[in-house]
Design a protein around this motif. Structure first.
Motif, PDB file in Angstrom:
ATOM      1  N   LEU A  43       0.843  -1.192   0.000  1.00 32.87           N
ATOM      2  CA  LEU A  43       0.000   0.000   0.000  1.00 32.87           C
ATOM      3  C   LEU A  43       0.880   1.245   0.000  1.00 32.87           C
ATOM      4  N   ALA A  44       0.670   2.146  -0.959  1.00 33.49           N
ATOM      5  CA  ALA A  44       1.418   3.402  -1.044  1.00 33.49           C
ATOM      6  C   ALA A  44       0.574   4.533  -0.465  1.00 33.49           C
ATOM      7  N   THR A  45       1.160   5.329   0.420  1.00 38.82           N
ATOM      8  CA  THR A  45       0.415   6.387   1.110  1.00 38.82           C
ATOM      9  C   THR A  45       1.319   7.571   1.387  1.00 38.82           C
ATOM     10  N   LEU A  46       0.687   8.712   1.733  1.00 38.37           N
ATOM     11  CA  LEU A  46       1.460   9.852   2.206  1.00 38.37           C
ATOM     12  C   LEU A  46       1.814   9.691   3.676  1.00 38.37           C
ATOM     13  N   ASP A  47       0.814   9.313   4.482  1.00 39.15           N
ATOM     14  CA  ASP A  47       0.975   9.260   5.930  1.00 39.15           C
ATOM     15  C   ASP A  47       0.540   7.892   6.460  1.00 39.15           C
ATOM     16  N   VAL A  48       1.161   7.482   7.560  1.00 39.33           N
ATOM     17  CA  VAL A  48       0.766   6.236   8.223  1.00 39.33           C
ATOM     18  C   VAL A  48      -0.105   6.608   9.417  1.00 39.33           C
ATOM     19  N   THR A  49      -1.418   6.570   9.203  1.00 40.15           N
ATOM     20  CA  THR A  49      -2.382   6.875  10.255  1.00 40.15           C
ATOM     21  C   THR A  49      -3.117   5.591  10.647  1.00 40.15           C
ATOM     22  N   GLU A  50      -3.928   5.676  11.693  1.00 40.40           N
ATOM     23  CA  GLU A  50      -4.714   4.508  12.088  1.00 40.40           C
ATOM     24  C   GLU A  50      -5.634   4.061  10.956  1.00 40.40           C
ATOM     25  N   ASN A  51      -6.236   5.022  10.242  1.00 35.36           N
ATOM     26  CA  ASN A  51      -7.134   4.670   9.137  1.00 35.36           C
ATOM     27  C   ASN A  51      -6.384   4.036   7.973  1.00 35.36           C
ATOM     28  N   VAL A  52      -5.165   4.501   7.719  1.00 32.47           N
ATOM     29  CA  VAL A  52      -4.357   3.906   6.644  1.00 32.47           C
ATOM     30  C   VAL A  52      -3.979   2.470   7.008  1.00 32.47           C
ATOM     31  N   VAL A  53      -3.595   2.235   8.264  1.00 30.51           N
ATOM     32  CA  VAL A  53      -3.253   0.878   8.688  1.00 30.51           C
ATOM     33  C   VAL A  53      -4.486  -0.020   8.604  1.00 30.51           C
ATOM     34  N   ALA A  54      -5.650   0.503   8.975  1.00 34.03           N
ATOM     35  CA  ALA A  54      -6.887  -0.273   8.858  1.00 34.03           C
ATOM     36  C   ALA A  54      -7.161  -0.628   7.406  1.00 34.03           C
ATOM     37  N   GLU A  55      -6.879   0.317   6.501  1.00 29.18           N
ATOM     38  CA  GLU A  55      -7.043   0.043   5.067  1.00 29.18           C
ATOM     39  C   GLU A  55      -6.078  -1.051   4.613  1.00 29.18           C
ATOM     40  N   ALA A  56      -4.836  -0.992   5.097  1.00 24.93           N
ATOM     41  CA  ALA A  56      -3.841  -2.008   4.743  1.00 24.93           C
ATOM     42  C   ALA A  56      -4.296  -3.392   5.202  1.00 24.93           C
ATOM     43  N   VAL A  57      -4.830  -3.464   6.420  1.00 22.18           N
ATOM     44  CA  VAL A  57      -5.325  -4.740   6.950  1.00 22.18           C
ATOM     45  C   VAL A  57      -6.492  -5.234   6.108  1.00 22.18           C
ATOM     46  N   GLN A  58      -7.430  -4.343   5.801  1.00 22.46           N
ATOM     47  CA  GLN A  58      -8.622  -4.722   5.040  1.00 22.46           C
ATOM     48  C   GLN A  58      -8.274  -5.209   3.636  1.00 22.46           C
ATOM     49  N   LYS A  59      -7.231  -4.628   3.032  1.00 20.75           N
ATOM     50  CA  LYS A  59      -6.850  -4.984   1.668  1.00 20.75           C
ATOM     51  C   LYS A  59      -5.755  -6.062   1.624  1.00 20.75           C
ATOM     52  N   GLY A  60      -5.368  -6.567   2.785  1.00 21.79           N
ATOM     53  CA  GLY A  60      -4.384  -7.640   2.832  1.00 21.79           C
ATOM     54  C   GLY A  60      -2.966  -7.220   2.512  1.00 21.79           C
ATOM     55  N   ALA A  61      -2.662  -5.944   2.697  1.00 27.01           N
ATOM     56  CA  ALA A  61      -1.297  -5.467   2.427  1.00 27.01           C
ATOM     57  C   ALA A  61      -0.370  -5.857   3.573  1.00 27.01           C
ATOM     58  N   ASN A  62       0.804  -6.352   3.231  1.00 24.09           N
ATOM     59  CA  ASN A  62       1.778  -6.674   4.270  1.00 24.09           C
ATOM     60  C   ASN A  62       2.995  -5.745   4.241  1.00 24.09           C
ATOM     61  N   MET A  63       2.859  -4.623   3.490  1.00 21.64           N
ATOM     62  CA  MET A  63       3.887  -3.585   3.530  1.00 21.64           C
ATOM     63  C   MET A  63       3.254  -2.259   3.137  1.00 21.64           C
ATOM     64  N   ILE A  64       3.693  -1.196   3.789  1.00 22.76           N
ATOM     65  CA  ILE A  64       3.275   0.164   3.466  1.00 22.76           C
ATOM     66  C   ILE A  64       4.522   0.951   3.058  1.00 22.76           C
TER      67      ILE A  64
END
Length: 373
Positions: A43-64
């Motif tokens: 998952l590519a993002t600008l910031d690592v927030t709680e919502n971004v981490v939740a998105e990573a979990v929901q989409k099965g991403a194992n790296m940000i």
């Protein structure tokens, strides 16, 4: 195809945006995770927030891969009743690594500021402010005449021999090499204990310091000799220029008011403000994603009509007005968020080149801090 590792993504990002380009104060690189862990979704993002981490979990991403550091100031404690603590806990629970490329990605070719210039459709784009020049070395290797072309091709394909926009730049001098193979050797030419004289080519070229290891490895693999004679010399000549910000021209001039509205639309900025005469004709544009007013004077010096950036302070706006430089504050987030898609594009391309199976997703989580009323 094989599965990529965190270390592969780190290498691809560091090749694109070398850590050495980052500002001294910056925090870049792997901040959470195991380099040997496998990555199938990123998952590519600008910031690592709680919502971004939740998105990573929901989409099965194992790296940000993030632009802004999760860990900037040293942690004095890791408490789970704080946002930072909860983020780190969730990352570790779900095995999600976090890699950061910040000012090095601002400076890198094809990075944040090139993407910003592309969004605004600037032409004849060049660097706004030089920060680094790549260190160059002279690489010299001695090769039998018959194998010189093979070795030359190998080192140039590995990145040697670039001077400006010219590739495969080498100089070749014929001569005679001598050697005596000793006990335990397996010479390509000659016999043990006998002096051998071989017609050889002194092949010399330019190599960037960052590609030194790769080029030497390519040379050793292509070279026929058991023991390869080569030299490396430091050069005073400056290599490729790297810098912060970009400056270019619009396809056609427009008024500052029109350009501000067009910038707002192109960057999907939720809050945009500008300094300057609405009717001023705008042609030459400087851009710097994020907080860039430290470079406003450089933009003026290079003849920019307007400077597009974010996080403009009141007195900085006054200073720009005094020097007759129009400024557009499109917001920190809006000037940088476009890098998410570019990160995915770049990592997908590099993954395919190495026959790895990796899926890259641009985060859909809005990390804009400010709200409007």
């Amino acid at each position: 195809m094989h599965m990529a590792k965190v270390a592969d993504v780190m290498r691809w990002m560091n090749d694109w945006a070398p850590p050495a380009l980052a500002m001294d104060w910056d925090r870049v690189g792997l901040q959470v995770g195991d380099p040997n862990a496998h990555v199938d979704t990123l998952l590519a993002t600008l910031d690592v927030t709680e919502n971004v981490v939740a998105e990573a979990v929901q989409k099965g991403a194992n790296m940000i891969v993030a632009h802004h550091a999760l860990l900037f100031q040293p942690l004095k404690e890791l408490r789970l009743d704080t946002e930072k603590g909860r983020i780190i806990q969730k990352l570790l629970q779900h095995g999600i690594a976090v890699f950061v490329a910040h000012t090095n990605l601002d400076i890198a070719e094809g990075g944040v500021n090139d993407v910003l210039a592309e969004r605004l459709q600037l032409q004849d784009v060049r660097i706004l402010s030089r920060q680094h020049n790549e260190e160059l070395l002279k690489f010299v290797v001695f090769v039998p005449e018959e194998q010189a072309e093979h070795v030359r091709t190998a080192i140039c394909e590995a990145g040697a021999g670039w001077i400006g926009n010219y590739s495969h730049c080498t100089f070749n001098t014929a001569g005679v090499g001598t050697f005596v193979p000793q006990t335990g050797t397996d010479p390509f030419i000659g016999k043990q204990g006998q002096l051998e004289k071989v017609r050889e080519i002194r092949l010399e070229t330019i190599v960037p310091r960052s590609l030194q290891t790769k080029i030497i490895e390519a040379c050793l693999q292509a070279h026929p000799y058991e023991e390869v004679a080569y030299d490396l010399y430091p050069l005073e000549v400056m290599g490729k220029e790297y810098g912060i910000g970009r400056i270019g021209v619009l396809p056609k001039p427009m008024t500052l008011e029109t350009f501000a509205a067009w910038t707002k639309q192109r960057l999907e900025s939720k809050h945009l403000r500008f300094v300057g005469d609405k009717g001023q004709q705008i042609s030459k544009v400087a851009v710097l994603g994020g907080a860039g007013m430290d470079w406003a004077k450089e933009a003026k010096r290079l003849g920019a009509d307007v400077f597009v950036t974010g996080d403009v302070k009141y007195h900085e706006a006054q200073d720009a007005q005094t020097m007759r430089l129009a400024v557009i504050d499109a917001g920190h987030n809006a000037t940088e968020k476009w890098i998410r898609e570019k990160i995915c594009e770049e990592l997908t391309r590099r993954g395919l080149q190495e026959q790895t199976s990796i899926r890259c997703i641009a985060s859909e989580t809005d990390t804009e801090t400010f709200q409007q009323v």
